[in-house]
Design a protein around this motif. Structure first.
Motif, mmCIF file in Angstrom:
data_model
loop_
_atom_site.group_PDB
_atom_site.id
_atom_site.type_symbol
_atom_site.label_atom_id
_atom_site.label_comp_id
_atom_site.label_asym_id
_atom_site.label_seq_id
_atom_site.Cartn_x
_atom_site.Cartn_y
_atom_site.Cartn_z
ATOM 1 N N ALA A 1 0.835 -1.203 0.000
ATOM 2 C CA ALA A 1 0.000 0.000 0.000
ATOM 3 C C ALA A 1 0.869 1.251 0.000
ATOM 4 O O ALA A 1 0.587 2.231 -0.696
ATOM 5 C CB ALA A 1 -0.927 -0.019 1.211
ATOM 6 N N ASP A 2 1.938 1.216 0.773
ATOM 7 C CA ASP A 2 2.816 2.375 0.866
ATOM 8 C C ASP A 2 3.491 2.659 -0.487
ATOM 9 O O ASP A 2 3.637 3.816 -0.892
ATOM 10 C CB ASP A 2 3.874 2.129 1.943
ATOM 11 C CG ASP A 2 4.460 3.426 2.467
ATOM 12 O OD1 ASP A 2 3.687 4.377 2.685
ATOM 13 O OD2 ASP A 2 5.694 3.492 2.643
ATOM 14 N N LEU B 1 1.075 4.278 -2.748
ATOM 15 C CA LEU B 1 0.970 5.698 -2.400
ATOM 16 C C LEU B 1 2.118 6.498 -2.994
ATOM 17 O O LEU B 1 1.947 7.635 -3.436
ATOM 18 C CB LEU B 1 0.976 5.872 -0.875
ATOM 19 C CG LEU B 1 -0.329 5.659 -0.130
ATOM 20 C CD1 LEU B 1 -0.146 6.015 1.345
ATOM 21 C CD2 LEU B 1 -1.440 6.512 -0.737
ATOM 22 N N LEU C 1 -6.429 -0.112 1.644
ATOM 23 C CA LEU C 1 -5.542 0.803 2.377
ATOM 24 C C LEU C 1 -5.288 2.110 1.608
ATOM 25 O O LEU C 1 -4.796 3.081 2.169
ATOM 26 C CB LEU C 1 -4.203 0.117 2.671
ATOM 27 C CG LEU C 1 -4.214 -0.890 3.840
ATOM 28 C CD1 LEU C 1 -2.969 -1.773 3.800
ATOM 29 C CD2 LEU C 1 -4.304 -0.166 5.176
ATOM 30 N N PRO D 1 -6.195 5.548 0.237
ATOM 31 C CA PRO D 1 -7.244 6.507 0.618
ATOM 32 C C PRO D 1 -8.118 6.897 -0.582
ATOM 33 O O PRO D 1 -7.659 6.873 -1.729
ATOM 34 C CB PRO D 1 -6.460 7.706 1.150
ATOM 35 C CG PRO D 1 -5.081 7.550 0.615
ATOM 36 C CD PRO D 1 -4.851 6.095 0.406
#
Lengths: 470, 470
Positions: A164-165, A168, A291, A293
Motif C-alpha cells: 500500500a505504501d 501511495l 488501504l 485513501p
C-alpha cells in the motif's frame, strides 16, 4: 590525424543544459517522495560480475546484456580453453572474453547488495535507487539502450502495508509531477488460481502468456487459444466475468466495484476447489486496495488479468500507464517477489518494490509541456557583467564576486567584444539582466543595469544592484 | 540453481545510504559553485564509440579503456576479417569484437558534444558535468576503476578571465567543503620556454618528463639526467633559481614572491633569446594570478615546474592537492587546451577547464570527519509509527499520511512485532521519534510520542504531534 565526424552509439543520448535540468526536476520530485516515506538511498556499481547478472532475466535478458571485454589480453582465456588449432573447432563464446556486464536493472544488484551486507543491514530494509541501466535492445520510441530507473524496494517484511505504501508513492509522485496515471493492480496468485481452475498450477506461465494477449487479440481469440492449449474452458463460471470486464476506459469506482464483485464469485470457486493460494491472492489484493485513501482510488484499476512479464514476482503486482500523452507503454511497474535473494544464498527473505521509468516519464511531460516555466531556459545565470574594455573587465571580475556572495548566479562576459555582441549572448541564453561597465561607470561608480526582458535600464551602484537582484 | 556467493568487480564499490548522502553533499557543494559562476549542466552517454575515445588519452589510455563486446554474434566481424583457418594466423584484436567503450574522462565527450552541436551552441559555452568515468587501472588507495569527475570547462574564449574564474571555483568550493587545499599553478609555455633555453622546443616533452621527477629524485639527479639527455645545463642562469625554489611547504606570499622574482629573471633570458611563447607564458601566469583576490592567494602556489601529464594542455595548468589528510595525490586539476575539438573536425576553438575528483575528496573528508553532523545517520526518517496490532497499524497508516502532508519523513513499522523490537529498529536507524498506537490510544485519540534521543515521552493528539515535529 584525419578529422573524425563524431557520433554517439545508437540508443544513447546527450543531455544538454535544459534537458539535464528537466530530468533532475523529475528525479528530485520522485526522490522527495521516496524520502518522505522513509526510504534510504543506495548506489551500486555500473559493472557487475556476469555471474551476478546471468540467468536472472531469462534468455532474452542474457542476450541483451552489455558485456565488458576483459582487460589485458582479452583473448588469453579463449585461446587457452580451445585446444584446437583450427578456427572451425574454435569456441567463440562471450564467456571466454568477458567476465563483467553493465547493470541491467536495479533489483538484482539490490538483492546482491543485501546478501553481501546481510550482517550490517537492519530489516526491514527500505532502499531507493536512481541510476541508469543498459540493455542492448532495438531502439525505438520510448526505448533506449541507456535509460534510468528509479526503484524503491522493501526487503524483509511480508506486511501488505508495504504494498500500500509503495502504491501511495506512485500516486503521490505522479500527483507532484502533474501527470494523470492509472496504476493497474493484481496479484499473481489470482492468475495462478485461475490457471489451476482451468488446468494445473504448474501450467501457470503458459496460461498467463495467453491471457496476456487479451488487449491485442481480444476475448474470443484468447478463449480459443486457451481451449487449444488444453485448458478446460467449459466450466468458465467465475472466470468468465473477469475475462469480460477488461477495459481501457478510465477506471472509476464503478469499474473497480464490478471487479470486486467478480472476485467474490471467483472466491467461491476457489473455496469449492480448495485453491488456498488463489483465495489468499484475492484477500491480499483487497487488503492493499482498501488501504489506499479515497481520493487516490480513482487512479487505481483492479485488473485480475495483469500478468507483468514472467519474472520473479509471486504476489501483488502493478503497472503504471499514463492517461495522457501519446506514449502508451508502461512508465512504471513492480510487485512482490518471495525469494529474490535465494539465488545468492539467502533464502526466505521477501521483498516488494516499484520502479519509475525516468526517460518515458520525461518524454511524456516534455510532450505535454508540463515542466515548470522556470525550467524552460538554458542558463541559470541571472546577470551578465559586460566590461567595455580590459580595465572595465577587471572591475567586472571584482564586482561579480560581490554579486555571487549574495548568492546570485552571475558571470562576466570574458572576451572583448562590442556591447551588442555581449547582449546577444545574454539573450541567447535567456539571461534576464546585464550590468554595463564602461569608462564613465568606472569613474562614477554608477553602473547601468539593463533588464533584458523588459527592455528598460537604470543607473545604480553595486549595492543597489545586488539588492535589486536578490 | 546452486546459491552463488556474490561479489562485485575489483575497483568498484557499493554506496550505502550514509555514503550516498555524503557523496551527494560533496556533489551539491561543487554544483552550487558551478551554477553560481554561470556554468550549465551537460550529461553524455556512458558508452562512446571507440572512434571517439581511442587515441585521445595516449597509449596508456587506450590500454585502460573498458571495451564493450558487440551485441549479437560478437565474433562475426573477427571471423570475417580473418581469412585463415589456423588459429596461429588469427588476429585477435579487440577492435574486431568491440566498437564501443566506457567514458574515460569528461573532456573528450564534451569536445565531441560541442562539435556535434556546433550549430545550436552559443559560444563561449560554459558547461559543467558530474558523471562517473571508468579506467581499467590497478586499484589502490584513492584509485578506483569506477570514479566520478566533476568538470567545468569554457570553450570558445581565449580570455584569461576564464582561468581566473575557474581558479575561484576551486577555491570557493573547497572553502565550502571546509578543506584546506593548495592549487599549484603554472603555464605550459614557461616550461616550453625553458626547454628551448636549454635545448629545443621540440624536445619539450622529454624535458618536462625529467623535470617532473624533481619531487622524487631531487635537484641534483634531475640536473644530471637533463645533462645526460643532452640539454645544455651550463648556462643555467635564470632556470637555476626556478629549479631550486620548489618546496612542499605551505605556500605563502613570501614564496610566491620568490617565484615571481625568479620569473622576472627568466623573462630577461627569454627576451634575450626572443622566446616569445615563454614570455607570453609568464605574462599569462601573472595576469591570472593577479586576478585572484587577496584572501585566496595563500592557497595558490606558483609552481613553474608543474607539468601535469603530457596530454592536450597548451597554456595555464593547475593541480589541487589537499593540505590535510593522508592522501597526497591530486584531487583536481586542469588547464587550457588550444585545439581539443580539432580532432573532431572543428579547429581553432580554445578551451579551458578544471576537474574535481569526487572520490578522493570524499575519502579525505571522511578521514577528517568533516561532513556535517546531520549526515552521520542512516535514515532520514524523523518518526516511526508503531501499531500494537493489526487495527492499530491501519490507524497508523492513515496517520502517517497526515504527518507526511506536513513534509515530515515518516514511516509505519510494517510487521506485527513487540514494541521493543520496533523501537530497536528505530534506534538502529537513528530515527529520533516514535509514535505508539495501541488500544487505549485508538480509543482516546491521545497518542504516545517518544523522544528516542532524550528517552522522554508525552501524550499528544495527532495535530500536536505534527506541530511538535514540524
Amino acid at each position: 590525424m584525419a578529422a573524425q565526424k563524431p557520433s554517439i552509439p545508437s540508443g544513447t543520448r546527450d543531455f544538454g543544459p535544459e534537458q539535464v535540468q528537466k530530468r533532475k526536476y523529475v528525479l528530485t520530485q520522485i526522490e522527495e517522495v521516496f524520502k518522505l516515506h522513509g526510504f534510504m538511498p543506495l548506489e551500486t556499481p555500473t559493472m557487475e560480475n556476469l555471474s551476478t547478472l546471468e540467468g536472472k532475466y531469462g534468455e532474452e535478458g542474457d542476450r541483451l546484456l552489455f558485456r565488458i571485454l576483459n582487460s589485458g589480453d582479452a583473448f588469453k582465456t579463449m585461446k587457452e580453453k580451445n585446444g584446437s588449432e583450427k578456427i572451425g573447432d574454435f569456441d567463440f563464446r562471450p564467456a571466454h572474453v568477458s567476465e563483467k556486464g553493465l547493470r541491467y536493472d536495479l533489483t538484482v544488484p539490490f538483492a546482491r547488495y543485501v546478501v553481501m551486507n546481510r550482517n550490517h543491514i537492519t530489516l526491514p530494509f527500505k532502499r531507493y535507487q536512481m541510476q541508469p541501466v543498459w540493455r542492448a535492445d532495438r531502439p525505438q520510441k520510448g526505448r533506449y539502450r541507456e535509460f534510468w530507473q528509479c526503484d524503491a524496494d522493501v526487503v524483509g517484511s511480508d506486511s501488505l502495508l508495504n504494498e500500500a505504501d509503495l502504491l501511495l508513492i506512485y500516486l503521490e509522485a505522479f500527483q507532484k509531477l502533474g501527470l494523470e496515471v492509472i496504476v493497474r493492480l493484481n496479484n499473481r496468485k489470482i492468475l495462478e488460481g485461475m490457471a489451476t481452475l482451468h488446468g494445473e498450477r504448474t501450467r501457470f506461465v503458459e496460461f498467463a502468456t495467453i491471457i496476456d494477449k487479451m488487449d491485442k487479440i481480444g476475448y474470443a481469440a484468447v478463449m480459443d487459444e486457451l481451449h487449444k492449449a488444453g485448458f478446460d474452458m467449459q466450466s468458465l463460471n467465475a472466470s468468465e466475468k473477469i475475462f469480460s470486464i477488461r477495459s481501457d476506459d478510465f477506471p472509476n469506482d464503478y469499474q473497480n466495484n464490478v471487479v470486486l464483485g467478480a472476485l467474490n464469485d471467483l472466491e467461491i470457486e476457489f473455496e469449492k476447489r480448495n485453491i488456498d493460494f488463489g483465495l489468499m491472492g484475492i484477500e491480499e489484493l483487497k487488503t492493499a486496495f482498501n488501504l489506499i485513501p479515497e481520493p487516490f482510488r480513482k487512479n487505481v484499476m483492479l485488473d485480475p488479468l495483469l500478468a507483468r512479464g514472467l519474472s520473479y514476482y509471486t504476489g501483488i503486482i502493478c503497472e503504471v500507464v499514463s492517461n495522457e500523452g501519446s506514449l502508451k507503454s508502461s512508465i512504471g511497474g513492480g510487485g512482490r517477489y518471495d525469494n529474490l535473494t535465494g539465488v545468492f544464498g539467502m533464502p526466505g527473505i521477501s521483498g516488494v518494490g516499484i520502479s519509475f521509468g525516468l526517460d518515458r516519464i520525461y518524454d511524456i511531460l516534455d510532450e505535454l509541456k508540463r515542466f515548470p516555466e522556470s525550467l524552460n531556459k538554458v542558463s541559470g545565470t541571472k546577470v551578465l557583467l559586460c566590461g567595455m574594455d580590459s580595465a572595465a573587465q577587471q572591475v567586472a571580475f571584482s564586482l561579480v564576486q560581490l554579486i555571487r556572495k549574495a548568492g546570485i548566479a552571475s558571470e562576466v562576459y570574458p572576451d572583448q567584444k562590442k556591447l551588442g555582441k555581449q547582449l546577444d549572448f545574454a539573450n541567447a541564453l535567456h539571461i534576464p539582466f546585464a550590468v554595463i561597465i564602461g569608462e564613465n561607470e568606472m569613474k562614477s561608480g554608477q553602473l547601468t543595469l539593463k533588464n533584458l526582458t523588459a527592455g528598460t535600464q537604470e543607473s545604480l551602484n553595486i549595492e543597489q544592484i545586488i539588492k535589486k537582484l536578490s
